[in-house]
Scaffold this active site. Structure first.
Site, short mmCIF file in Angstrom:
data_model
loop_
_atom_site.label_atom_id
_atom_site.label_comp_id
_atom_site.label_asym_id
_atom_site.label_seq_id
_atom_site.Cartn_x
_atom_site.Cartn_y
_atom_site.Cartn_z
N LYS A 68 0.81 -1.23 0.00
CA LYS A 68 0.00 0.00 0.00
C LYS A 68 0.85 1.28 0.00
O LYS A 68 0.45 2.28 -0.59
CB LYS A 68 -0.92 0.03 1.23
N ASN A 89 -4.89 2.04 -1.66
CA ASN A 89 -5.43 0.68 -1.70
C ASN A 89 -6.30 0.44 -2.94
O ASN A 89 -6.80 -0.66 -3.14
CB ASN A 89 -6.23 0.36 -0.42
N ASP A 104 -9.77 2.67 2.42
CA ASP A 104 -9.75 2.01 3.74
C ASP A 104 -10.33 2.92 4.83
O ASP A 104 -11.10 2.48 5.67
CB ASP A 104 -8.31 1.66 4.14
N ALA A 129 0.28 1.40 15.73
CA ALA A 129 0.73 2.64 15.10
C ALA A 129 1.29 2.39 13.70
O ALA A 129 2.12 3.16 13.22
CB ALA A 129 1.78 3.31 16.00
N GLY A 130 0.83 1.32 13.06
CA GLY A 130 1.28 1.01 11.70
C GLY A 130 0.36 1.65 10.66
O GLY A 130 -0.36 2.61 10.94
N ALA A 132 -2.37 0.53 9.24
CA ALA A 132 -3.80 0.41 9.53
C ALA A 132 -4.21 1.47 10.54
O ALA A 132 -5.26 2.12 10.39
CB ALA A 132 -4.11 -0.99 10.05
N ASN A 152 0.93 1.79 21.93
CA ASN A 152 1.73 0.98 21.00
C ASN A 152 2.94 0.40 21.70
O ASN A 152 3.45 0.95 22.66
CB ASN A 152 2.17 1.84 19.80
N ARG A 153 3.38 -0.76 21.19
CA ARG A 153 4.54 -1.45 21.75
C ARG A 153 5.80 -0.60 21.61
O ARG A 153 6.56 -0.42 22.55
CB ARG A 153 4.70 -2.80 21.04
N GLN A 244 -14.96 -0.67 2.27
CA GLN A 244 -13.81 -0.26 1.44
C GLN A 244 -13.98 -0.80 0.03
O GLN A 244 -13.63 -0.13 -0.95
CB GLN A 244 -12.45 -0.61 2.07
P1 ATR Z 1 -0.28 -2.63 9.30
O1 ATR Z 1 0.07 -1.94 8.03
O2 ATR Z 1 -1.18 -3.82 9.12
O3 ATR Z 1 -0.78 -1.70 10.34
P2 ATR Z 1 2.34 -2.60 10.44
O4 ATR Z 1 2.58 -1.27 9.82
O5 ATR Z 1 3.43 -3.61 10.42
O6 ATR Z 1 1.08 -3.30 9.81
O7 ATR Z 1 1.90 -2.33 11.97
C1 ATR Z 1 1.65 -3.35 12.83
C2 ATR Z 1 1.22 -2.82 14.20
O8 ATR Z 1 1.01 -3.95 15.06
C3 ATR Z 1 2.27 -1.97 14.90
O9 ATR Z 1 1.64 -1.03 15.74
C4 ATR Z 1 3.03 -3.00 15.74
O10 ATR Z 1 3.67 -2.49 16.87
P3 ATR Z 1 5.18 -1.88 16.77
O11 ATR Z 1 5.02 -0.47 16.30
O12 ATR Z 1 5.68 -1.99 18.15
O13 ATR Z 1 5.92 -2.77 15.80
C5 ATR Z 1 1.88 -3.86 16.18
N1 ATR Z 1 2.31 -5.22 16.54
C6 ATR Z 1 2.68 -6.23 15.71
N2 ATR Z 1 3.00 -7.34 16.42
C7 ATR Z 1 2.82 -7.02 17.73
C8 ATR Z 1 2.96 -7.74 18.96
N3 ATR Z 1 3.34 -9.04 18.98
N4 ATR Z 1 2.68 -7.10 20.11
C9 ATR Z 1 2.28 -5.81 20.11
N5 ATR Z 1 2.12 -5.06 18.98
C10 ATR Z 1 2.39 -5.66 17.82
#
Ligand code: ATR
Length: 271
Positions: A68, A89, A104, A129-130, A132, A152-153, A244
Protein backbone atom coordinates in the site's frame (compact mmCIF):
# COMPACT_ATOMS: atom_id res chain seq x y z
CA UNK A 1 -19.57 -14.77 -19.86
CA UNK A 2 -15.94 -13.97 -20.56
CA UNK A 3 -15.24 -12.70 -24.07
CA UNK A 4 -12.78 -10.43 -25.82
CA UNK A 5 -14.39 -7.33 -24.29
CA UNK A 6 -14.04 -8.51 -20.70
CA UNK A 7 -12.19 -6.00 -18.50
CA UNK A 8 -9.68 -7.27 -15.96
CA UNK A 9 -9.49 -6.04 -12.37
CA UNK A 10 -7.67 -7.57 -9.44
CA UNK A 11 -5.91 -7.31 -6.12
CA UNK A 12 -2.17 -7.03 -5.64
CA UNK A 13 -0.57 -8.33 -2.46
CA UNK A 14 1.56 -11.03 -0.90
CA UNK A 15 0.28 -13.29 0.54
CA UNK A 16 -3.04 -12.96 -1.26
CA UNK A 17 -4.59 -16.42 -1.58
CA UNK A 18 -6.78 -15.90 1.50
CA UNK A 19 -8.38 -12.72 0.11
CA UNK A 20 -12.17 -12.49 -0.16
CA UNK A 21 -11.98 -9.54 -2.56
CA UNK A 22 -12.05 -11.63 -5.80
CA UNK A 23 -15.23 -13.41 -4.65
CA UNK A 24 -16.93 -10.19 -3.63
CA UNK A 25 -16.07 -8.11 -6.71
CA UNK A 26 -16.78 -10.94 -9.15
CA UNK A 27 -20.24 -11.45 -7.60
CA UNK A 28 -20.94 -7.74 -7.87
CA UNK A 29 -19.87 -7.69 -11.54
CA UNK A 30 -22.33 -10.53 -12.12
CA UNK A 31 -25.11 -8.85 -10.15
CA UNK A 32 -24.81 -5.59 -12.09
CA UNK A 33 -24.13 -7.28 -15.48
CA UNK A 34 -20.69 -5.72 -15.87
CA UNK A 35 -18.42 -7.54 -18.31
CA UNK A 36 -15.37 -7.83 -16.04
CA UNK A 37 -13.37 -10.26 -13.92
CA UNK A 38 -11.42 -9.67 -10.70
CA UNK A 39 -8.49 -11.89 -9.80
CA UNK A 40 -5.77 -12.20 -7.15
CA UNK A 41 -2.23 -11.29 -8.21
CA UNK A 42 0.46 -12.61 -5.87
CA UNK A 43 3.19 -10.09 -6.50
CA UNK A 44 6.89 -10.27 -5.62
CA UNK A 45 8.07 -7.13 -7.38
CA UNK A 46 5.74 -4.14 -7.21
CA UNK A 47 7.60 -2.09 -9.82
CA UNK A 48 7.23 -4.82 -12.45
CA UNK A 49 3.62 -5.39 -11.41
CA UNK A 50 2.76 -1.73 -12.06
CA UNK A 51 4.45 -1.97 -15.47
CA UNK A 52 2.27 -5.01 -16.11
CA UNK A 53 -0.91 -3.12 -15.22
CA UNK A 54 -0.04 -0.54 -17.82
CA UNK A 55 1.15 -3.01 -20.46
CA UNK A 56 -1.93 -5.24 -20.19
CA UNK A 57 -4.37 -2.38 -19.70
CA UNK A 58 -5.72 -3.82 -16.49
CA UNK A 59 -8.55 -1.47 -15.56
CA UNK A 60 -8.08 -1.31 -11.84
CA UNK A 61 -6.61 -3.01 -8.80
CA UNK A 62 -6.89 -3.01 -5.08
CA UNK A 63 -3.63 -3.06 -3.19
CA UNK A 64 -2.97 -4.78 0.10
CA UNK A 65 -0.14 -5.79 2.43
CA UNK A 66 2.75 -5.19 1.89
CA UNK A 67 2.41 -2.76 -1.05
CA UNK A 68 0.00 0.00 0.00
CA UNK A 69 2.84 2.43 0.75
CA UNK A 70 5.27 1.27 -1.94
CA UNK A 71 2.79 1.72 -4.79
CA UNK A 72 2.29 5.44 -4.05
CA UNK A 73 5.48 6.40 -5.91
CA UNK A 74 4.32 4.68 -9.11
CA UNK A 75 1.05 6.60 -9.48
CA UNK A 76 0.54 9.28 -12.16
CA UNK A 77 -2.00 11.00 -9.95
CA UNK A 78 -3.03 10.54 -6.35
CA UNK A 79 -6.10 11.85 -4.60
CA UNK A 80 -5.82 14.14 -1.56
CA UNK A 81 -6.73 11.58 1.11
CA UNK A 82 -4.36 8.92 -0.21
CA UNK A 83 -1.62 11.55 -0.34
CA UNK A 84 -2.22 12.51 3.29
CA UNK A 85 -2.22 8.84 4.29
CA UNK A 86 0.83 8.00 2.14
CA UNK A 87 -1.01 4.80 1.21
CA UNK A 88 -3.04 3.64 -1.78
CA UNK A 89 -5.43 0.68 -1.70
CA UNK A 90 -7.27 1.36 -4.97
CA UNK A 91 -5.79 2.13 -8.39
CA UNK A 92 -7.85 3.07 -11.41
CA UNK A 93 -6.37 2.92 -14.88
CA UNK A 94 -7.87 5.78 -16.90
CA UNK A 95 -6.62 5.51 -20.49
CA UNK A 96 -3.14 4.56 -19.32
CA UNK A 97 -3.04 7.03 -16.42
CA UNK A 98 -2.86 5.34 -13.02
CA UNK A 99 -4.79 7.18 -10.32
CA UNK A 100 -4.36 6.18 -6.66
CA UNK A 101 -7.06 6.36 -3.97
CA UNK A 102 -7.52 5.19 -0.40
CA UNK A 103 -10.88 3.69 0.50
CA UNK A 104 -9.75 2.01 3.74
CA UNK A 105 -10.38 5.07 5.86
CA UNK A 106 -13.85 5.51 4.31
CA UNK A 107 -14.59 1.87 5.11
CA UNK A 108 -13.55 2.43 8.70
CA UNK A 109 -15.73 5.55 8.95
CA UNK A 110 -18.83 3.64 7.83
CA UNK A 111 -18.09 0.79 10.23
CA UNK A 112 -17.57 3.16 13.14
CA UNK A 113 -20.81 5.04 12.50
CA UNK A 114 -22.80 1.85 12.09
CA UNK A 115 -21.23 -0.22 14.86
CA UNK A 116 -20.75 2.05 17.86
CA UNK A 117 -23.74 2.01 20.22
CA UNK A 118 -22.64 4.90 22.44
CA UNK A 119 -23.19 8.04 20.37
CA UNK A 120 -21.41 10.23 22.85
CA UNK A 121 -17.95 8.64 22.88
CA UNK A 122 -15.29 10.73 24.55
CA UNK A 123 -12.32 8.49 25.18
CA UNK A 124 -11.10 6.76 22.05
CA UNK A 125 -8.09 4.47 22.24
CA UNK A 126 -6.27 3.25 19.13
CA UNK A 127 -4.02 0.24 19.66
CA UNK A 128 -1.16 0.09 17.15
CA UNK A 129 0.73 2.64 15.10
CA UNK A 130 1.28 1.01 11.70
CA UNK A 131 -0.40 1.63 8.35
CA UNK A 132 -3.80 0.41 9.53
CA UNK A 133 -3.69 2.67 12.58
CA UNK A 134 -2.80 5.60 10.32
CA UNK A 135 -5.97 5.10 8.24
CA UNK A 136 -8.04 4.84 11.43
CA UNK A 137 -6.56 8.01 12.94
CA UNK A 138 -7.20 9.87 9.69
CA UNK A 139 -10.82 8.65 9.65
CA UNK A 140 -11.30 9.78 13.27
CA UNK A 141 -9.92 13.21 12.38
CA UNK A 142 -12.30 13.40 9.40
CA UNK A 143 -15.17 12.52 11.76
CA UNK A 144 -14.25 15.63 13.71
CA UNK A 145 -12.80 13.80 16.71
CA UNK A 146 -10.43 16.15 18.48
CA UNK A 147 -8.39 13.92 20.74
CA UNK A 148 -7.37 10.25 21.04
CA UNK A 149 -4.92 7.96 22.79
CA UNK A 150 -2.54 5.71 20.90
CA UNK A 151 -1.15 2.70 22.74
CA UNK A 152 1.73 0.98 21.00
CA UNK A 153 4.54 -1.45 21.75
CA UNK A 154 7.23 0.72 20.14
CA UNK A 155 6.97 4.36 21.33
CA UNK A 156 8.94 5.64 18.31
CA UNK A 157 6.26 4.46 15.86
CA UNK A 158 3.50 6.16 17.86
CA UNK A 159 5.51 9.39 17.96
CA UNK A 160 5.99 9.28 14.18
CA UNK A 161 2.24 8.88 13.68
CA UNK A 162 1.51 11.71 16.10
CA UNK A 163 3.96 13.99 14.30
CA UNK A 164 2.33 13.25 10.95
CA UNK A 165 -1.08 14.37 12.22
CA UNK A 166 0.16 17.08 14.54
CA UNK A 167 -2.10 19.92 13.40
CA UNK A 168 -5.13 17.74 12.74
CA UNK A 169 -5.84 15.78 15.90
CA UNK A 170 -4.49 15.78 19.45
CA UNK A 171 -2.75 12.46 20.12
CA UNK A 172 -1.62 11.26 23.53
CA UNK A 173 0.70 8.27 23.62
CA UNK A 174 1.12 5.51 26.15
CA UNK A 175 2.21 1.89 26.53
CA UNK A 176 -0.01 -1.11 25.68
CA UNK A 177 -1.17 -1.87 29.19
CA UNK A 178 -1.93 1.56 30.56
CA UNK A 179 -4.66 0.48 32.96
CA UNK A 180 -5.98 4.00 33.59
CA UNK A 181 -6.43 4.76 29.88
CA UNK A 182 -8.03 1.39 29.12
CA UNK A 183 -10.48 1.51 32.00
CA UNK A 184 -11.63 5.03 31.04
CA UNK A 185 -11.98 4.12 27.35
CA UNK A 186 -15.36 4.29 25.58
CA UNK A 187 -13.96 2.67 22.43
CA UNK A 188 -10.83 0.57 21.91
CA UNK A 189 -9.83 0.04 18.28
CA UNK A 190 -7.35 -2.76 17.62
CA UNK A 191 -5.10 -1.94 14.66
CA UNK A 192 -2.55 -4.69 15.24
CA UNK A 193 -2.58 -8.24 13.91
CA UNK A 194 -2.04 -9.67 17.40
CA UNK A 195 -4.39 -12.54 18.20
CA UNK A 196 -5.42 -13.40 14.70
CA UNK A 197 -4.00 -16.90 14.84
CA UNK A 198 -3.43 -17.40 18.56
CA UNK A 199 -5.05 -16.40 21.84
CA UNK A 200 -2.85 -13.39 22.58
CA UNK A 201 -4.36 -9.93 22.95
CA UNK A 202 -2.48 -6.67 22.32
CA UNK A 203 -3.86 -5.20 25.56
CA UNK A 204 -5.09 -6.82 28.77
CA UNK A 205 -8.86 -7.28 28.47
CA UNK A 206 -9.20 -7.25 32.25
CA UNK A 207 -8.19 -3.58 32.24
CA UNK A 208 -11.15 -2.67 30.01
CA UNK A 209 -14.27 -1.85 32.00
CA UNK A 210 -16.88 -0.51 29.60
CA UNK A 211 -15.37 0.15 26.19
CA UNK A 212 -16.83 -1.07 22.92
CA UNK A 213 -14.14 -3.09 21.14
CA UNK A 214 -13.57 -2.62 17.45
CA UNK A 215 -11.19 -4.52 15.21
CA UNK A 216 -10.22 -3.76 11.65
CA UNK A 217 -9.75 -7.42 10.75
CA UNK A 218 -12.83 -9.26 9.52
CA UNK A 219 -12.19 -12.47 11.43
CA UNK A 220 -12.82 -12.38 15.17
CA UNK A 221 -9.46 -11.70 16.85
CA UNK A 222 -8.75 -13.07 20.26
CA UNK A 223 -9.39 -9.56 21.67
CA UNK A 224 -12.88 -9.58 20.15
CA UNK A 225 -13.59 -13.09 21.45
CA UNK A 226 -12.46 -12.28 24.99
CA UNK A 227 -14.31 -8.95 25.03
CA UNK A 228 -17.47 -10.68 23.80
CA UNK A 229 -17.33 -13.24 26.57
CA UNK A 230 -16.97 -10.36 29.02
CA UNK A 231 -20.24 -8.90 27.72
CA UNK A 232 -18.73 -5.87 25.96
CA UNK A 233 -20.09 -4.64 22.63
CA UNK A 234 -17.75 -5.90 19.90
CA UNK A 235 -17.42 -4.96 16.25
CA UNK A 236 -15.15 -6.97 13.97
CA UNK A 237 -13.88 -5.60 10.67
CA UNK A 238 -16.47 -7.13 8.31
CA UNK A 239 -18.28 -3.87 7.69
CA UNK A 240 -15.01 -2.07 7.04
CA UNK A 241 -14.07 -4.72 4.50
CA UNK A 242 -17.43 -4.46 2.71
CA UNK A 243 -17.36 -0.65 2.75
CA UNK A 244 -13.81 -0.26 1.44
CA UNK A 245 -14.84 -2.59 -1.40
CA UNK A 246 -18.02 -0.53 -1.96
CA UNK A 247 -15.98 2.65 -2.55
CA UNK A 248 -13.38 0.83 -4.67
CA UNK A 249 -16.14 -0.69 -6.83
CA UNK A 250 -17.69 2.75 -7.23
CA UNK A 251 -14.34 4.17 -8.36
CA UNK A 252 -13.89 1.26 -10.80
CA UNK A 253 -17.40 1.19 -12.28
CA UNK A 254 -19.50 4.12 -11.03
CA UNK A 255 -21.93 1.58 -9.55
CA UNK A 256 -22.91 1.59 -5.86
CA UNK A 257 -23.46 -2.05 -4.97
CA UNK A 258 -25.91 -3.41 -2.43
CA UNK A 259 -23.91 -4.02 0.75
CA UNK A 260 -26.13 -6.89 1.91
CA UNK A 261 -25.62 -8.67 -1.40
CA UNK A 262 -21.88 -8.12 -1.03
CA UNK A 263 -21.97 -9.54 2.50
CA UNK A 264 -23.90 -12.59 1.33
CA UNK A 265 -21.30 -13.22 -1.38
CA UNK A 266 -18.51 -13.65 1.17
CA UNK A 267 -20.21 -14.80 4.35
CA UNK A 268 -19.12 -18.41 3.97
CA UNK A 269 -15.50 -17.27 3.75
CA UNK A 270 -15.73 -15.37 7.02
CA UNK A 271 -15.90 -18.47 9.21
P1 ATR B 1 -0.28 -2.63 9.30
O1 ATR B 1 0.07 -1.94 8.03
O2 ATR B 1 -1.18 -3.82 9.12
O3 ATR B 1 -0.78 -1.70 10.34
P2 ATR B 1 2.34 -2.60 10.44
O4 ATR B 1 2.58 -1.27 9.82
O5 ATR B 1 3.43 -3.61 10.42
O6 ATR B 1 1.08 -3.30 9.81
O7 ATR B 1 1.90 -2.33 11.97
C1 ATR B 1 1.65 -3.35 12.83
C2 ATR B 1 1.22 -2.82 14.20
O8 ATR B 1 1.01 -3.95 15.06
C3 ATR B 1 2.27 -1.97 14.90
O9 ATR B 1 1.64 -1.03 15.74
C4 ATR B 1 3.03 -3.00 15.74
O10 ATR B 1 3.67 -2.49 16.87
P3 ATR B 1 5.18 -1.88 16.77
O11 ATR B 1 5.02 -0.47 16.30
O12 ATR B 1 5.68 -1.99 18.15
O13 ATR B 1 5.92 -2.77 15.80
C5 ATR B 1 1.88 -3.86 16.18
N1 ATR B 1 2.31 -5.22 16.54
C6 ATR B 1 2.68 -6.23 15.71
N2 ATR B 1 3.00 -7.34 16.42
C7 ATR B 1 2.82 -7.02 17.73
C8 ATR B 1 2.96 -7.74 18.96
N3 ATR B 1 3.34 -9.04 18.98
N4 ATR B 1 2.68 -7.10 20.11
C9 ATR B 1 2.28 -5.81 20.11
N5 ATR B 1 2.12 -5.06 18.98
C10 ATR B 1 2.39 -5.66 17.82
Amino acid sequence: MINSKTDVYGIIGNPIRHSLSPTLHTKMFELYSINAVYVAFEVNDIKSAVKGLRALNIKGVNVTVPYKEDIVGFMDEIDEDAKRLKAVNTVKNVSGKLIGYNTDYLGFTDMFKKGIKNHNVKNIVVVGAGGAARAVVYALYKMNIKSIYILNRTPKHAIELKDDFVRLIDIKISHLNDRKVLSAADVVINCTSVGLNNDETPVNVNFIDKAEIMDIIYKDSSLIKKAKSKGLNTINGVDMFISQAFYAFRIFTGVEFDKNAAYNSIKEGLI
